[in-house]
Motif scaffolding. Sequence first.
Motif, mmCIF file in Angstrom:
data_model
loop_
_atom_site.group_PDB
_atom_site.id
_atom_site.type_symbol
_atom_site.label_atom_id
_atom_site.label_comp_id
_atom_site.label_asym_id
_atom_site.label_seq_id
_atom_site.Cartn_x
_atom_site.Cartn_y
_atom_site.Cartn_z
ATOM 1 N N LEU A 172 -9.712 11.613 -109.362
ATOM 2 C CA LEU A 172 -10.209 12.988 -109.419
ATOM 3 C C LEU A 172 -9.078 13.957 -109.774
ATOM 4 C CD1 LEU A 172 -12.535 13.003 -106.275
ATOM 5 C CD2 LEU A 172 -13.260 12.964 -108.672
ATOM 6 N N ALA A 173 -7.898 13.740 -109.205
ATOM 7 C CA ALA A 173 -6.754 14.602 -109.508
ATOM 8 C C ALA A 173 -6.350 14.508 -110.967
ATOM 9 C CB ALA A 173 -5.578 14.236 -108.606
ATOM 10 N N ALA A 174 -6.582 13.323 -111.574
ATOM 11 C CA ALA A 174 -6.185 13.110 -112.968
ATOM 12 C C ALA A 174 -6.961 13.994 -113.938
ATOM 13 C CB ALA A 174 -6.378 11.639 -113.346
ATOM 14 N N GLU A 175 -8.069 14.564 -113.492
ATOM 15 C CA GLU A 175 -8.834 15.469 -114.356
ATOM 16 C C GLU A 175 -8.114 16.795 -114.553
ATOM 17 O OE1 GLU A 175 -12.741 15.901 -112.799
ATOM 18 O OE2 GLU A 175 -13.213 13.752 -112.896
ATOM 19 N N ASN A 176 -7.213 17.126 -113.622
ATOM 20 C CA ASN A 176 -6.539 18.422 -113.684
ATOM 21 C C ASN A 176 -5.020 18.323 -113.741
ATOM 22 O OD1 ASN A 176 -9.052 19.968 -113.309
ATOM 23 N ND2 ASN A 176 -9.014 19.105 -111.235
ATOM 24 N N GLU A 177 -4.484 17.108 -113.588
ATOM 25 C CA GLU A 177 -3.043 16.910 -113.621
ATOM 26 C C GLU A 177 -2.689 15.952 -114.749
ATOM 27 O OE1 GLU A 177 -1.416 15.703 -109.863
ATOM 28 O OE2 GLU A 177 -2.890 16.878 -108.738
ATOM 29 N N ALA A 178 -1.473 16.111 -115.271
ATOM 30 C CA ALA A 178 -0.986 15.220 -116.326
ATOM 31 C C ALA A 178 -0.354 13.993 -115.680
ATOM 32 C CB ALA A 178 0.023 15.953 -117.202
ATOM 33 N N PHE A 179 -1.001 12.841 -115.806
ATOM 34 C CA PHE A 179 -0.491 11.600 -115.234
ATOM 35 C C PHE A 179 0.286 10.824 -116.298
ATOM 36 C CE2 PHE A 179 -3.191 10.412 -111.281
ATOM 37 C CZ PHE A 179 -2.976 11.677 -110.748
ATOM 38 N N ASP A 180 1.500 10.363 -115.931
ATOM 39 C CA ASP A 180 2.234 9.484 -116.835
ATOM 40 C C ASP A 180 1.787 8.049 -116.595
ATOM 41 O OD1 ASP A 180 3.468 8.658 -114.489
ATOM 42 O OD2 ASP A 180 5.349 9.697 -114.914
ATOM 43 N N ILE A 181 2.372 7.113 -117.339
ATOM 44 C CA ILE A 181 1.908 5.731 -117.267
ATOM 45 C C ILE A 181 2.150 5.132 -115.880
ATOM 46 C CG2 ILE A 181 4.051 4.648 -118.071
ATOM 47 C CD1 ILE A 181 0.434 3.720 -119.143
ATOM 48 N N ALA B 184 -22.038 -1.502 -122.894
ATOM 49 C CA ALA B 184 -21.325 -1.415 -121.625
ATOM 50 C C ALA B 184 -22.253 -1.318 -120.426
ATOM 51 C CB ALA B 184 -20.384 -0.217 -121.642
ATOM 52 N N GLY B 185 -23.487 -0.869 -120.635
ATOM 53 C CA GLY B 185 -24.419 -0.678 -119.527
ATOM 54 C C GLY B 185 -24.122 0.556 -118.703
ATOM 55 N N LYS B 186 -23.275 1.438 -119.223
ATOM 56 C CA LYS B 186 -22.918 2.687 -118.552
ATOM 57 C C LYS B 186 -22.415 3.656 -119.604
ATOM 58 C CE LYS B 186 -18.218 1.054 -117.505
ATOM 59 N NZ LYS B 186 -17.211 0.802 -116.448
ATOM 60 N N ALA B 187 -22.241 4.915 -119.220
ATOM 61 C CA ALA B 187 -21.747 5.920 -120.156
ATOM 62 C C ALA B 187 -20.333 5.566 -120.614
ATOM 63 C CB ALA B 187 -21.755 7.300 -119.502
ATOM 64 N N VAL B 188 -20.032 5.842 -121.874
ATOM 65 C CA VAL B 188 -18.704 5.585 -122.413
ATOM 66 C C VAL B 188 -18.106 6.882 -122.948
ATOM 67 C CG1 VAL B 188 -19.226 3.181 -122.984
ATOM 68 C CG2 VAL B 188 -19.650 4.967 -124.677
ATOM 69 N N GLY B 189 -16.786 6.881 -123.121
ATOM 70 C CA GLY B 189 -16.098 8.034 -123.679
ATOM 71 C C GLY B 189 -15.901 9.194 -122.732
ATOM 72 N N LYS B 190 -16.255 9.031 -121.463
ATOM 73 C CA LYS B 190 -16.176 10.160 -120.537
ATOM 74 C C LYS B 190 -14.740 10.552 -120.213
ATOM 75 C CE LYS B 190 -19.103 11.297 -117.643
ATOM 76 N NZ LYS B 190 -19.905 11.536 -116.426
ATOM 77 N N ASP B 191 -13.841 9.571 -120.100
ATOM 78 C CA ASP B 191 -12.451 9.886 -119.785
ATOM 79 C C ASP B 191 -11.820 10.713 -120.900
ATOM 80 O OD1 ASP B 191 -12.548 8.589 -117.375
ATOM 81 O OD2 ASP B 191 -11.712 6.712 -118.130
ATOM 82 N N ALA B 192 -12.089 10.327 -122.138
ATOM 83 C CA ALA B 192 -11.536 11.078 -123.266
ATOM 84 C C ALA B 192 -12.115 12.483 -123.319
ATOM 85 C CB ALA B 192 -11.816 10.338 -124.569
ATOM 86 N N ASN B 193 -13.408 12.598 -123.088
ATOM 87 C CA ASN B 193 -14.046 13.920 -123.125
ATOM 88 C C ASN B 193 -13.518 14.837 -122.025
ATOM 89 O OD1 ASN B 193 -15.622 13.096 -125.282
ATOM 90 N ND2 ASN B 193 -17.353 12.474 -123.997
ATOM 91 N N ALA B 194 -13.145 14.235 -120.892
ATOM 92 C CA ALA B 194 -12.616 15.023 -119.778
ATOM 93 C C ALA B 194 -11.123 15.276 -119.901
ATOM 94 C CB ALA B 194 -12.912 14.319 -118.456
ATOM 95 N N GLY B 195 -10.497 14.683 -120.929
ATOM 96 C CA GLY B 195 -9.065 14.837 -121.096
ATOM 97 C C GLY B 195 -8.249 14.071 -120.075
ATOM 98 N N LYS B 196 -8.847 13.021 -119.481
ATOM 99 C CA LYS B 196 -8.180 12.256 -118.430
ATOM 100 C C LYS B 196 -7.274 11.193 -119.040
ATOM 101 C CE LYS B 196 -10.824 11.172 -115.000
ATOM 102 N NZ LYS B 196 -11.818 10.451 -114.161
ATOM 103 N N ALA B 197 -6.046 11.085 -118.542
ATOM 104 C CA ALA B 197 -5.105 10.096 -119.050
ATOM 105 C C ALA B 197 -5.540 8.692 -118.636
ATOM 106 C CB ALA B 197 -3.709 10.379 -118.521
ATOM 107 N N THR B 198 -5.495 7.755 -119.575
ATOM 108 C CA THR B 198 -5.800 6.350 -119.331
ATOM 109 C C THR B 198 -4.730 5.503 -120.005
ATOM 110 O OG1 THR B 198 -7.116 6.050 -121.348
ATOM 111 C CG2 THR B 198 -8.280 6.878 -119.380
#
Length: 304
Positions: free
Chosen positions: A171-180, A243-257
Motif C-alpha cells: 500500500l505504501a508503494a502507491e505513494n512512495e518511490a521503492f527501489d529494488i 490471468a483470471g484477474k485484472a492486469v496492468g493495475k500496478d503500472a496504471n497506479a505507478g507502483k514500482a515492481t
Amino acid sequence: MTSNHTPKAGDEVQSLMADAAEQVEVVLNRLLPRLRGPEARLSDAMRYAVLGGGKRLRPFLVLSSADLFGVAHGCALRVAAAIECIHCYSLVHDDLPAMDDDDLRRGKPTLHIEYDDATAILAGDALQALAFEILAHSDTHEDPTVRCRLIAALAHAAGAGGMVGGQMMDLAAENEAFDIGAITRLQRLKTGELFAFSCESGAIMGRADENRRHAMHAYAHDVGLAFQIADDLLDVESTAEQAGKAVGKDANAGKATFVSELGTERARHQAGILAEQAIRHLDVFDDRANVFREIARFVVNRRN
C-alpha cells in the motif's frame, strides 16, 4: 500424491499439482463450515472464496514437503488446507476497495462484488481463524508440540513480520518511490513467508534437523521471489482472461515492481537466476527433492 513421483518436465508438475488440488478441494469442502440461519451468508461466502479455483500452489508445496520428510499424507492434507485458508483470506481482503480494489479473481467476481464489503471482511476473518483451528486439531499431528510449532510458524508467516507486513508495504508503494531492495523486501514478506511455511511444514511435522529445515526456508524465499517476478511479467504480458484477474493495475497506479525497475528481459533473467539458486539449496536432499527442483522451473515459466 506420493513420494515416488519425480516429475521431469513442467507438464508433469502441472499434473501433480492438479491431482493435489483435487485432494485438497475434498478436504476443504469437508472442513469449511455450513452454517444455518443469518450466519449462512458467512459460510456461503467462505466457500465461494475458497472452493473451485486457484492453482493451489502453496498446498502443493506442503504436500511435497510432507513427502520429502516422510509425513503421513492425511496430516499433510490438513496443513495444506490451512495454508489455503490463509491464502484465500488474504486474497479476499486484498481485493477490497480499501486495498487493491479488484473485481475479478480466479476468473469470477471478487467476493465483495458477489456479496458485499462487510461480508468479505468477515469471511476473510473467519478463514484466518479456521486455518489455526485446523492446525490445532489432533488430527493434524499426534504431537501437541508439533502442532504448536506449526501454529507459531504460520502465525509469523501470515502476520506483521510476513504477509500482512508485506501488504502494508504494498500500500505504501502507491505513494512512495521503492527501489529494488525495498521491492525485494516487500515481496519476501508478502509472498515469500507463506511459501517458506509451505516448504518448511513437512520438516516441522517430520521433526527434521535445523539444517534441512533451513535449506527448505532458503529454497522457498528464492522461489517466492521468482514466482513474484513471473507474476509481475504476467501483469504486463497477459490478458485478464489468461490471468483470471485484472492486469496492468500496478503500472496504471505507478507502483514500482520488478518489471518496472528491471525491464521485462532483465526481470525474466533474474527470475531464472533465482530459480537456479533455489535449486542449489536442495543439494542436501539429493534426488529426493527433484519435485522441488521442477517446481522452481515451473514457477518462472508459467502462463497464468
